[in-house]
Design a protein around this motif. Structure first.
Motif, PDB file in Angstrom:
ATOM      1  N   ARG A  31     -13.150 -38.009  33.553  1.00 38.17           N
ATOM      2  CA  ARG A  31     -12.566 -38.636  34.741  1.00 38.17           C
ATOM      3  C   ARG A  31     -13.471 -39.735  35.299  1.00 38.17           C
ATOM      4  NH1 ARG A  31     -12.067 -35.778  39.260  1.00 38.17           N
ATOM      5  NH2 ARG A  31     -13.805 -34.418  38.778  1.00 38.17           N
ATOM      6  N   VAL A  32     -14.717 -39.774  34.863  1.00 36.64           N
ATOM      7  CA  VAL A  32     -15.691 -40.722  35.405  1.00 36.64           C
ATOM      8  C   VAL A  32     -15.805 -41.917  34.466  1.00 36.64           C
ATOM      9  CG1 VAL A  32     -18.059 -41.039  36.228  1.00 36.64           C
ATOM     10  CG2 VAL A  32     -16.942 -38.798  36.451  1.00 36.64           C
ATOM     11  N   ALA A  45      -7.278 -33.689  35.285  1.00 38.99           N
ATOM     12  CA  ALA A  45      -6.149 -33.448  34.379  1.00 38.99           C
ATOM     13  C   ALA A  45      -5.529 -32.095  34.704  1.00 38.99           C
ATOM     14  CB  ALA A  45      -6.616 -33.491  32.932  1.00 38.99           C
ATOM     15  N   HIS A  46      -4.248 -32.097  35.110  1.00 35.27           N
ATOM     16  CA  HIS A  46      -3.529 -30.851  35.368  1.00 35.27           C
ATOM     17  C   HIS A  46      -2.610 -30.559  34.184  1.00 35.27           C
ATOM     18  CE1 HIS A  46      -0.229 -33.561  36.407  1.00 35.27           C
ATOM     19  NE2 HIS A  46      -1.069 -34.189  37.215  1.00 35.27           N
ATOM     20  N   PRO A  47      -2.043 -29.362  34.114  1.00 29.64           N
ATOM     21  CA  PRO A  47      -1.260 -28.994  32.928  1.00 29.64           C
ATOM     22  C   PRO A  47      -0.120 -29.958  32.617  1.00 29.64           C
ATOM     23  CG  PRO A  47      -1.762 -27.044  34.226  1.00 29.64           C
ATOM     24  CD  PRO A  47      -2.234 -28.220  35.023  1.00 29.64           C
ATOM     25  N   ARG A  48       0.549 -30.490  33.629  1.00 29.83           N
ATOM     26  CA  ARG A  48       1.675 -31.386  33.377  1.00 29.83           C
ATOM     27  C   ARG A  48       1.196 -32.672  32.681  1.00 29.83           C
ATOM     28  NH1 ARG A  48       6.881 -32.083  35.354  1.00 29.83           N
ATOM     29  NH2 ARG A  48       7.605 -34.239  35.526  1.00 29.83           N
ATOM     30  N   ARG A  49       0.077 -33.223  33.147  1.00 29.29           N
ATOM     31  CA  ARG A  49      -0.435 -34.450  32.538  1.00 29.29           C
ATOM     32  C   ARG A  49      -0.979 -34.166  31.134  1.00 29.29           C
ATOM     33  NH1 ARG A  49      -5.531 -37.375  32.762  1.00 29.29           N
ATOM     34  NH2 ARG A  49      -5.134 -39.558  32.247  1.00 29.29           N
ATOM     35  N   THR A  50      -1.663 -33.035  30.968  1.00 31.09           N
ATOM     36  CA  THR A  50      -2.162 -32.664  29.648  1.00 31.09           C
ATOM     37  C   THR A  50      -1.018 -32.543  28.653  1.00 31.09           C
ATOM     38  OG1 THR A  50      -4.045 -31.496  30.633  1.00 31.09           O
ATOM     39  CG2 THR A  50      -3.464 -30.942  28.369  1.00 31.09           C
ATOM     40  N   HIS A  51       0.089 -31.945  29.092  1.00 29.32           N
ATOM     41  CA  HIS A  51       1.276 -31.824  28.243  1.00 29.32           C
ATOM     42  C   HIS A  51       1.794 -33.211  27.855  1.00 29.32           C
ATOM     43  CE1 HIS A  51       5.426 -30.684  27.098  1.00 29.32           C
ATOM     44  NE2 HIS A  51       5.781 -31.713  27.840  1.00 29.32           N
ATOM     45  N   MET A 137      -4.909 -50.965  20.257  1.00 25.05           N
ATOM     46  CA  MET A 137      -4.022 -50.617  21.372  1.00 25.05           C
ATOM     47  C   MET A 137      -4.687 -49.551  22.227  1.00 25.05           C
ATOM     48  SD  MET A 137      -0.227 -48.820  21.224  1.00 25.05           S
ATOM     49  CE  MET A 137       0.694 -50.317  20.836  1.00 25.05           C
ATOM     50  N   VAL A 138      -4.521 -49.652  23.535  1.00 23.56           N
ATOM     51  CA  VAL A 138      -4.947 -48.595  24.447  1.00 23.56           C
ATOM     52  C   VAL A 138      -3.699 -48.010  25.104  1.00 23.56           C
ATOM     53  CG1 VAL A 138      -7.264 -49.450  24.918  1.00 23.56           C
ATOM     54  CG2 VAL A 138      -5.362 -50.299  26.279  1.00 23.56           C
ATOM     55  N   ILE A 139      -3.710 -46.711  25.322  1.00 22.18           N
ATOM     56  CA  ILE A 139      -2.579 -46.019  25.933  1.00 22.18           C
ATOM     57  C   ILE A 139      -3.097 -45.189  27.093  1.00 22.18           C
ATOM     58  CG2 ILE A 139      -0.692 -44.391  25.573  1.00 22.18           C
ATOM     59  CD1 ILE A 139      -0.764 -45.109  22.605  1.00 22.18           C
ATOM     60  N   GLU A 140      -2.523 -45.419  28.273  1.00 21.33           N
ATOM     61  CA  GLU A 140      -2.876 -44.661  29.463  1.00 21.33           C
ATOM     62  C   GLU A 140      -1.663 -43.861  29.914  1.00 21.33           C
ATOM     63  OE1 GLU A 140      -5.685 -44.233  30.837  1.00 21.33           O
ATOM     64  OE2 GLU A 140      -6.977 -45.987  30.586  1.00 21.33           O
ATOM     65  N   VAL A 141      -1.881 -42.590  30.232  1.00 25.15           N
ATOM     66  CA  VAL A 141      -0.828 -41.709  30.741  1.00 25.15           C
ATOM     67  C   VAL A 141      -1.168 -41.373  32.180  1.00 25.15           C
ATOM     68  CG1 VAL A 141       0.409 -39.539  30.442  1.00 25.15           C
ATOM     69  CG2 VAL A 141      -0.424 -40.782  28.433  1.00 25.15           C
ATOM     70  N   VAL A 142      -0.299 -41.742  33.105  1.00 21.52           N
ATOM     71  CA  VAL A 142      -0.561 -41.554  34.526  1.00 21.52           C
ATOM     72  C   VAL A 142       0.541 -40.715  35.148  1.00 21.52           C
ATOM     73  CG1 VAL A 142      -1.809 -43.747  34.665  1.00 21.52           C
ATOM     74  CG2 VAL A 142       0.637 -43.686  35.188  1.00 21.52           C
ATOM     75  N   GLY A 143       0.294 -40.313  36.397  1.00 23.26           N
ATOM     76  CA  GLY A 143       1.273 -39.551  37.165  1.00 23.26           C
ATOM     77  C   GLY A 143       1.276 -39.995  38.606  1.00 23.26           C
ATOM     78  N   SER A 144       1.925 -39.231  39.451  1.00 22.50           N
ATOM     79  CA  SER A 144       2.057 -39.603  40.856  1.00 22.50           C
ATOM     80  C   SER A 144       0.719 -39.605  41.587  1.00 22.50           C
ATOM     81  CB  SER A 144       3.025 -38.640  41.558  1.00 22.50           C
ATOM     82  OG  SER A 144       2.572 -37.292  41.427  1.00 22.50           O
ATOM     83  N   THR A 215       9.130 -33.620  30.500  1.00 17.75           N
ATOM     84  CA  THR A 215       9.618 -32.252  30.665  1.00 17.75           C
ATOM     85  C   THR A 215       8.570 -31.266  30.170  1.00 17.75           C
ATOM     86  OG1 THR A 215      11.891 -32.993  30.310  1.00 17.75           O
ATOM     87  CG2 THR A 215      11.454 -30.630  30.098  1.00 17.75           C
ATOM     88  N   PRO A 216       8.108 -30.370  31.030  1.00 16.87           N
ATOM     89  CA  PRO A 216       7.112 -29.396  30.574  1.00 16.87           C
ATOM     90  C   PRO A 216       7.715 -28.412  29.593  1.00 16.87           C
ATOM     91  CG  PRO A 216       7.848 -28.859  32.803  1.00 16.87           C
ATOM     92  CD  PRO A 216       8.469 -30.192  32.448  1.00 16.87           C
ATOM     93  N   ASP A 217       6.850 -27.791  28.812  1.00 19.72           N
ATOM     94  CA  ASP A 217       7.309 -26.764  27.881  1.00 19.72           C
ATOM     95  C   ASP A 217       7.956 -25.624  28.654  1.00 19.72           C
ATOM     96  OD1 ASP A 217       6.432 -28.063  25.586  1.00 19.72           O
ATOM     97  OD2 ASP A 217       4.403 -27.250  25.795  1.00 19.72           O
ATOM     98  N   PRO A 218       9.022 -25.028  28.098  1.00 15.49           N
ATOM     99  CA  PRO A 218       9.671 -23.919  28.803  1.00 15.49           C
ATOM    100  C   PRO A 218       8.737 -22.733  28.946  1.00 15.49           C
ATOM    101  CG  PRO A 218      10.480 -24.102  26.549  1.00 15.49           C
ATOM    102  CD  PRO A 218       9.645 -25.327  26.807  1.00 15.49           C
TER     103      PRO A 218
END
Length: 246
Positions: A31-32, A45-51, A137-144, A215-218
């Motif tokens: 994170r740093v 990183a929370h479970p939703r973002r890790t997924h 290429m760089v790929i960033e995954v973000v959330g709210s 969509t998180p895993d069921p």
């Protein structure tokens, strides 16, 4: 002492701008980052973002042609004392430039293959530092919980370093946008929103299902309760009222 305590102690004791060497000596979970001597600390990183990251990783790995590999999270050197940690970086494979008929170090080749495989299967931060020139290429995954730093400022740094392509995926909105370098700046060449797939044709064909990413895993089905032995009613004995004899 846990990693968070170690980070806090080091931050308090540090004086002056952060060099790359001082930054790399920090114990942290990715994170740093450091930009021109200043530390940036992003959301955890929370479970939703890790997924979401793992779903994007799987899609990219399946789409990559021979000679390319997806790594990450991995420190990426963008300049003096400027190191960011993208969620994924697409680079040439370790042995891509070695002719097929040229003998090589079997041990080194196996180690490189093992490293590439391990990167695709885990989100643990890699200890090495890649140079921006190695990134396709760089790929960033973000959330709210990510703000302008992750959504725009870091993309400006990637374009300043002339990284040819970038993809930003928001797993909460959801939406995704792909940019390419034209004239030294990023220009959008693909976009997708809720209910759509992001489709790009270069530098390789990639289709991202945003619904699947967001969509998180069921949840696993609930286990039925353990059977219990039936209870038996105790016999009720008649009672005698005072002064009444049977």
């Amino acid at each position: 002492m846990d990693s968070q305590s170690s980070i806090d102690s080091t931050l308090l004791d540090h004086e002056g701008p952060w060099t790359e060497a001082a930054y790399l000596a920090l114990k942290h979970d990715g994170r740093v980052e450091v930009v021109d001597g200043t530390l940036l600390i992003g959301p955890g990183a929370h479970p939703r973002r890790t997924h979401a990251i793992e779903r994007v990783r799987e899609a990219v790995a399946a789409a990559l042609p021979d000679g390319l590999v997806a790594r990450g999270p991995v420190p990426l050197r963008l300049g003096p004392d400027c190191v960011l940690v993208p969620d994924l970086v697409v680079t040439a494979a370790a042995n891509a430039d070695q002719p097929a008929d040229e003998p090589g170090d079997d041990g080194a080749e196996e180690a490189a293959a093992d490293a590439d495989t391990a990167v695709l299967a885990t989100t643990v931060l890699e200890p090495v530092v890649l140079d921006a020139a190695a990134a396709l290429m760089v790929i960033e995954v973000v959330g709210s919980d990510h703000g302008a730093t992750d959504r725009s400022f870091k993309l400006q740094l990637y374009s300043r370093s002339r990284i040819p392509y970038s993809v930003l995926v928001d797993h909460d909105a959801p939406f995704a946008v792909a940019d390419m370098i034209i004239g030294g700046r990023y220009h959008e060449y693909a976009r997708a929103g809720d209910g759509e797939n992001l489709l790009i044709e270069e530098p390789f064909r990639l289709e991202l299902d945003l619904a699947g990413i967001s969509t998180p895993d069921p949840e696993p089905p609930a286990q039925p309760p353990e059977p219990t032995a039936p209870t038996q009613a105790l016999p009720v004995l008649p009672t005698e009222e005072p002064g009444v004899k049977a």
